[in-house]
Scaffold this active site. Structure first.
Site, short mmCIF file in Angstrom:
data_model
loop_
_atom_site.label_atom_id
_atom_site.label_comp_id
_atom_site.label_asym_id
_atom_site.label_seq_id
_atom_site.Cartn_x
_atom_site.Cartn_y
_atom_site.Cartn_z
N ASP A 198 0.82 -1.21 0.00
CA ASP A 198 0.00 0.00 0.00
C ASP A 198 0.86 1.26 0.00
O ASP A 198 2.08 1.20 0.18
CB ASP A 198 -0.91 0.01 1.22
N TYR A 210 6.90 -9.94 6.70
CA TYR A 210 6.83 -8.51 6.95
C TYR A 210 7.40 -8.20 8.33
O TYR A 210 7.41 -9.04 9.23
CB TYR A 210 5.38 -8.02 6.92
#
Length: 246
Positions: free
Chosen positions: A51, A108
């Site tokens: 994003d 992540y």
């Protein structure tokens, strides 16, 4: 011939990975650089989407070309690209290799700075005195619960177009190193906004706003409105994409 490129980027100046109208993206910048060098019309396919504002310390993408890729191709790409996108390797692969579908896991990290640091403003979420007594042990206890479930609809962005909320999480833990608090998570796939929603909810556990058992109930509810806030994008890094052949 199909090639993988290994890269990293600072996401501060980009509206995410994927090309979109009237907004600058990482994918578009790399497409433009490759096409400038090869004088062709190539569109790269990434291992996933990040994003707006999210970073990647390791990302892969693939592209096809009939042009000859010489030993200086990676160097040439880095000359053309902006300084906040770096290509590390250009790797010839099988014609059916796929950067997205062949990835077996993705990892992540979410980085939090407990205090203030002017040099980390763009790459950490900085929390001040109210988070001084955060209970990392409880947050890790709750994080292990993630490995017991597969349906994570409660952490997914609302009105998403995915067909399934099933993800296989293989690792989830917090590591505190002096002022730096980092959440590590690995799964076969992730839902849109999933990591940032998990982090926000685990912080509620650490602050005593909800219990570990409440965290479990939130997962079982499959309702995004029951989970915590979506933490800011700037602390999130895609750190590893794993394949069986790289």
């Amino acid at each position: 011939m199909r090639y993988f490129i290994e890269l990293s980027y600072n996401g501060k100046n980009y509206h995410g990975w994927q090309i979109q109208p009237d907004a600058i993206s990482v994918q578009e910048e790399i497409n433009n650089a490759i096409n400038k060098i090869l004088q062709s019309n190539i569109a790269i396919v990434g291992a996933g989407r990040t994003d707006a504002g999210v970073h990647a310390s390791q990302m892969y993408a693939h592209f096809d070309t009939s042009k000859i890729i010489d030993a200086n191709f990676t160097y040439k790409l880095n000359v053309v690209l902006p300084n906040d996108i770096v290509i590390y390797n250009t790797i010839p692969v099988a014609e059916d290799a796929h950067a997205r579908f062949d990835a077996v896991s993705r990892s992540y990290e979410y980085k939090i700075w407990l205090g203030r640091n002017p040099f980390l403003l763009d790459t950490t979420w900085q929390l001040h005195h109210k988070y001084k007594n955060i209970n990392v042990e409880l947050m890790n206890e709750a994080a292990t619960i993630l490995l017991e479930y597969e349906d994570f609809e409660c952490f997914s962005k609302v009105k998403t177009d995915v067909h399934t909320f099933i993800c296989e999480i293989s690792n989830a833990k917090w590591v505190l190193n002096e002022n730096e608090l980092t959440f590590h998570i690995t799964a076969n796939r992730f839902l849109r906004n999933m990591v940032r929603a998990i982090v926000g909810t685990l912080l509620d556990v650490g602050m005593g706003k909800i219990s570990v058992n409440d965290f479990k109930k939130i997962i079982e509810s499959k309702n995004r409105s029951n989970a915590g806030l979506s933490v800011p994008a700037k602390g999130l890094f895609l750190t590893n994409v794993a394949y069986n052949y790289i």
